[in-house]
Scaffold this motif. Sequence first.
Motif, PDB file in Angstrom:
ATOM      1  N   GLU A 409       0.829  -1.201   0.000  1.00 41.65           N
ATOM      2  CA  GLU A 409       0.000   0.000   0.000  1.00 41.65           C
ATOM      3  C   GLU A 409       0.868   1.257   0.000  1.00 41.65           C
ATOM      4  N   GLN A 410       1.982   1.232   0.723  1.00 38.03           N
ATOM      5  CA  GLN A 410       2.895   2.370   0.720  1.00 38.03           C
ATOM      6  C   GLN A 410       3.471   2.604  -0.670  1.00 38.03           C
ATOM      7  N   LEU A 411       3.806   1.516  -1.352  1.00 42.53           N
ATOM      8  CA  LEU A 411       4.350   1.641  -2.705  1.00 42.53           C
ATOM      9  C   LEU A 411       3.315   2.219  -3.662  1.00 42.53           C
ATOM     10  N   ARG A 412       2.094   1.734  -3.590  1.00 40.11           N
ATOM     11  CA  ARG A 412       1.050   2.229  -4.482  1.00 40.11           C
ATOM     12  C   ARG A 412       0.694   3.679  -4.180  1.00 40.11           C
ATOM     13  N   SER A 413       0.744   4.049  -2.895  1.00 46.01           N
ATOM     14  CA  SER A 413       0.488   5.439  -2.539  1.00 46.01           C
ATOM     15  C   SER A 413       1.558   6.356  -3.110  1.00 46.01           C
ATOM     16  N   ALA A 414       2.813   5.934  -3.002  1.00 41.07           N
ATOM     17  CA  ALA A 414       3.907   6.728  -3.577  1.00 41.07           C
ATOM     18  C   ALA A 414       3.790   6.804  -5.098  1.00 41.07           C
ATOM     19  N   CYS A 436      24.069  -7.491  -1.399  1.00 42.19           N
ATOM     20  CA  CYS A 436      23.972  -8.741  -0.637  1.00 42.19           C
ATOM     21  C   CYS A 436      23.976  -8.452   0.863  1.00 42.19           C
ATOM     22  N   GLN A 437      23.069  -9.121   1.590  1.00 40.79           N
ATOM     23  CA  GLN A 437      22.993  -9.054   3.050  1.00 40.79           C
ATOM     24  C   GLN A 437      22.970  -7.606   3.556  1.00 40.79           C
ATOM     25  N   SER A 438      22.165  -6.786   2.900  1.00 47.59           N
ATOM     26  CA  SER A 438      22.105  -5.360   3.235  1.00 47.59           C
ATOM     27  C   SER A 438      20.896  -5.007   4.080  1.00 47.59           C
ATOM     28  N   GLN A 439      20.090  -6.010   4.472  1.00 49.48           N
ATOM     29  CA  GLN A 439      18.893  -5.737   5.244  1.00 49.48           C
ATOM     30  C   GLN A 439      18.878  -6.562   6.533  1.00 49.48           C
ATOM     31  N   SER A 440      18.355  -5.955   7.582  1.00 54.35           N
ATOM     32  CA  SER A 440      18.273  -6.617   8.883  1.00 54.35           C
ATOM     33  C   SER A 440      17.028  -7.496   8.946  1.00 54.35           C
ATOM     34  N   PRO A 441      17.156  -8.739   9.436  1.00 58.51           N
ATOM     35  CA  PRO A 441      15.984  -9.617   9.559  1.00 58.51           C
ATOM     36  C   PRO A 441      15.236  -9.444  10.873  1.00 58.51           C
ATOM     37  N   SER A 442      15.526  -8.388  11.630  1.00 60.68           N
ATOM     38  CA  SER A 442      14.894  -8.189  12.934  1.00 60.68           C
ATOM     39  C   SER A 442      13.371  -8.146  12.806  1.00 60.68           C
ATOM     40  N   PRO A 443      12.638  -8.804  13.709  1.00 58.83           N
ATOM     41  CA  PRO A 443      11.167  -8.775  13.642  1.00 58.83           C
ATOM     42  C   PRO A 443      10.587  -7.383  13.878  1.00 58.83           C
ATOM     43  N   TYR A 444      11.363  -6.461  14.441  1.00 59.08           N
ATOM     44  CA  TYR A 444      10.845  -5.117  14.690  1.00 59.08           C
ATOM     45  C   TYR A 444      10.770  -4.292  13.409  1.00 59.08           C
ATOM     46  N   PHE A 445      11.331  -4.815  12.300  1.00 60.33           N
ATOM     47  CA  PHE A 445      11.172  -4.196  10.988  1.00 60.33           C
ATOM     48  C   PHE A 445      10.099  -4.906  10.168  1.00 60.33           C
ATOM     49  N   ASP A 453       8.714   5.231  10.935  1.00 63.48           N
ATOM     50  CA  ASP A 453       9.072   6.202   9.903  1.00 63.48           C
ATOM     51  C   ASP A 453      10.304   5.688   9.156  1.00 63.48           C
ATOM     52  N   GLU A 454      10.108   5.264   7.914  1.00 63.19           N
ATOM     53  CA  GLU A 454      11.208   4.673   7.144  1.00 63.19           C
ATOM     54  C   GLU A 454      12.233   5.706   6.705  1.00 63.19           C
ATOM     55  N   LYS A 455      11.929   6.987   6.850  1.00 61.15           N
ATOM     56  CA  LYS A 455      12.929   8.007   6.554  1.00 61.15           C
ATOM     57  C   LYS A 455      13.971   8.098   7.666  1.00 61.15           C
ATOM     58  N   LEU A 456      13.582   7.658   8.868  1.00 58.29           N
ATOM     59  CA  LEU A 456      14.475   7.727  10.017  1.00 58.29           C
ATOM     60  C   LEU A 456      15.159   6.404  10.313  1.00 58.29           C
ATOM     61  N   ILE A 457      14.477   5.296  10.033  1.00 59.55           N
ATOM     62  CA  ILE A 457      15.034   3.981  10.327  1.00 59.55           C
ATOM     63  C   ILE A 457      14.358   2.951   9.431  1.00 59.55           C
ATOM     64  N   SER A 458      15.108   1.953   9.006  1.00 60.68           N
ATOM     65  CA  SER A 458      14.542   0.884   8.189  1.00 60.68           C
ATOM     66  C   SER A 458      15.456  -0.327   8.285  1.00 60.68           C
ATOM     67  N   GLN A 465      20.518  10.441   8.980  1.00 64.03           N
ATOM     68  CA  GLN A 465      20.698  11.727   9.644  1.00 64.03           C
ATOM     69  C   GLN A 465      20.094  11.661  11.041  1.00 64.03           C
ATOM     70  N   SER A 466      20.867  12.081  12.054  1.00 69.50           N
ATOM     71  CA  SER A 466      20.374  12.030  13.427  1.00 69.50           C
ATOM     72  C   SER A 466      19.239  13.027  13.628  1.00 69.50           C
ATOM     73  N   THR A 467      18.272  12.637  14.470  1.00 67.75           N
ATOM     74  CA  THR A 467      17.144  13.507  14.788  1.00 67.75           C
ATOM     75  C   THR A 467      17.073  13.694  16.305  1.00 67.75           C
ATOM     76  N   ASP A 468      16.486  14.806  16.715  1.00 70.26           N
ATOM     77  CA  ASP A 468      16.359  15.097  18.134  1.00 70.26           C
ATOM     78  C   ASP A 468      15.198  14.344  18.777  1.00 70.26           C
ATOM     79  N   HIS A 469      14.199  13.993  17.986  1.00 65.75           N
ATOM     80  CA  HIS A 469      13.029  13.320  18.551  1.00 65.75           C
ATOM     81  C   HIS A 469      13.168  11.808  18.401  1.00 65.75           C
ATOM     82  N   PRO A 470      12.520  11.044  19.257  1.00 71.13           N
ATOM     83  CA  PRO A 470      12.658   9.580  19.222  1.00 71.13           C
ATOM     84  C   PRO A 470      11.975   8.962  18.009  1.00 71.13           C
ATOM     85  N   ILE A 471      12.468   7.801  17.616  1.00 71.65           N
ATOM     86  CA  ILE A 471      11.867   7.023  16.529  1.00 71.65           C
ATOM     87  C   ILE A 471      10.850   6.071  17.152  1.00 71.65           C
ATOM     88  N   LYS A 472       9.599   6.181  16.743  1.00 67.35           N
ATOM     89  CA  LYS A 472       8.516   5.444  17.380  1.00 67.35           C
ATOM     90  C   LYS A 472       8.163   4.183  16.587  1.00 67.35           C
TER      91      LYS A 472
END
Length: 534
Positions: A409-414, A436-445, A453-458, A465-472
């Motif tokens: 849905e995010q892709l289609r919206s973009a 190769c092996q450029s993505q984390s398999p963590s379940p939190y992703f 927010d995929e602009k801050l973390i993915s 780029q560091s931000t002052d507010h937390p990543i939720k």
Amino acid sequence: MFRRHNIAARIFDRQISTVAPGTSVHHTRRFYENLVPNCTIYEVECPDHLYRKITEDGQYLICFSRNHQDLIVYRPTWLSYSCKEECDTNDLPPKAKRFESFFSQLYCVSLASSNELICKDFFLYMESNQFGLFATSTTQNHDAPVGGAVQGVPSIEKITFHLLRLEDGVVLDQKCFHNDFINLAHNMGVFLYDDLLAIVSIRYQTIHILQIRDSGNLVDIRAIGTFCREDDELFLNSSTQSMLSHEKGKLHQLPENPVENGLHQSEPSSDYCFLSGIKQRLLSFIFRGIWNEEPDQALRVQSLKKKFYFHFQDYVDLVIWKVQFLDRHHLLIKFGSVDGGVSRNADQHPAFFAVYNMETTEIAAFYQNTADELYLLFEQFCDHFHATSRNSLYLNFISSHSNNMHAREQLRSAKNKASSSLQFVKKMLVSLPFSCQSQSPSPYFDQSLFRFDEKLISATDRHRQSTDHPIKFILRRPPNTLKFKIKTGPEAGSTDSRTKKISSFIFHPFLPLALSIQQNLSLQPSVVNIHFRK
């Protein structure tokens, strides 16, 4: 139907109910909605290293020394401590707020020698044998003589690949490339699939296919570029010798004064100029594709003039940028201009994609980076482009728009918001071939579990780029509550806006454990925070 998110209720439901066939693993992963990092230790006392990543099986934390000479490997553990006096249950004792409470060092190995440095952005892991592949290299030389190489590509005097057994740090084998250029940043020039390794020499336009044996040896299988089959060089050399012998035989039959017959320029030359084998196969595929489009002979000739001969030199000038395995027999090869091959940002350069069969040495498909047909394949079958090892369990759960409805849905919206369909397709296909092996398999992703927010973390391994507010991280399902957040600095801390800072994140593949690393662009020590479940 609304389900309770209480972990005790979920365990009870698991005991008395049976999930649909084939969904048991995804159903079990929902427990991570309850098992999240809920505590952060800011500015941990830790060694001043370059922290690379945690391996996909969670066994090793890979680090490099600041001088790019040594490899340091840690074993992730879990926080454990004891108190002689009465402990405050709301706070951790000082001894528990150290790096050594979460990671134990296994060994330190010196990889780089003399004038070589470790490439801090390169590391590949072979989970089945617990082998690690590292790279060291000398500095680039932009004034190196061409000598059969592609003009405009810099040269690196020596590039060395080191195969290590991560259990004890023993170097099993090495592979050296001299006066070459291989893009090592973020594993771009190397791809590992099962036991096969593809290394792309941009300078000499050769794809080196190696096999990693169980014994720990790097064995050359084939080199694709100038020649495609093992006996191509032998065939061409024998043909050249036959032609030279034939020409010499003709010269012996000529009159004694060849100048009078105008034959003084007929001496045979041994310098025969051929296009490379991979380039010849590409040109023939393009030619045959245009030839078969038009059944009428007159229209066919006109079409060849416009689509093939007019662009012939452009096709000849294409160079290989990047390669990935699609399976054990097929490669996805990205072609483009020389400038795009050595540039850090190749988004604005025209590019082409070819599917190459290593067994038949034939081109199976060819697309431009604006082709709708390739984009539709990318949109519907994105997981097929993520060629992961069959031995890897955790990399199979990386979210993509072909296996996750929220990502789709995010892709289609973009896509709907894009002003130009052509530019959108070009932008989306920039990521191909995948590193190769450029993505984390963590379940939190996992985007079926959490929204962030995929602009801050993915899941992609890149600095942010560091931000002052937390990543939720917010629950994807009702009640859509905030489950946890990650902040790269203390809640009450002050940040200097004059200093540009970047952040990187290292997540454990299955434990509620993560590192956030904040660093300035200067050589100051990094600030490391540990996020875990208390």
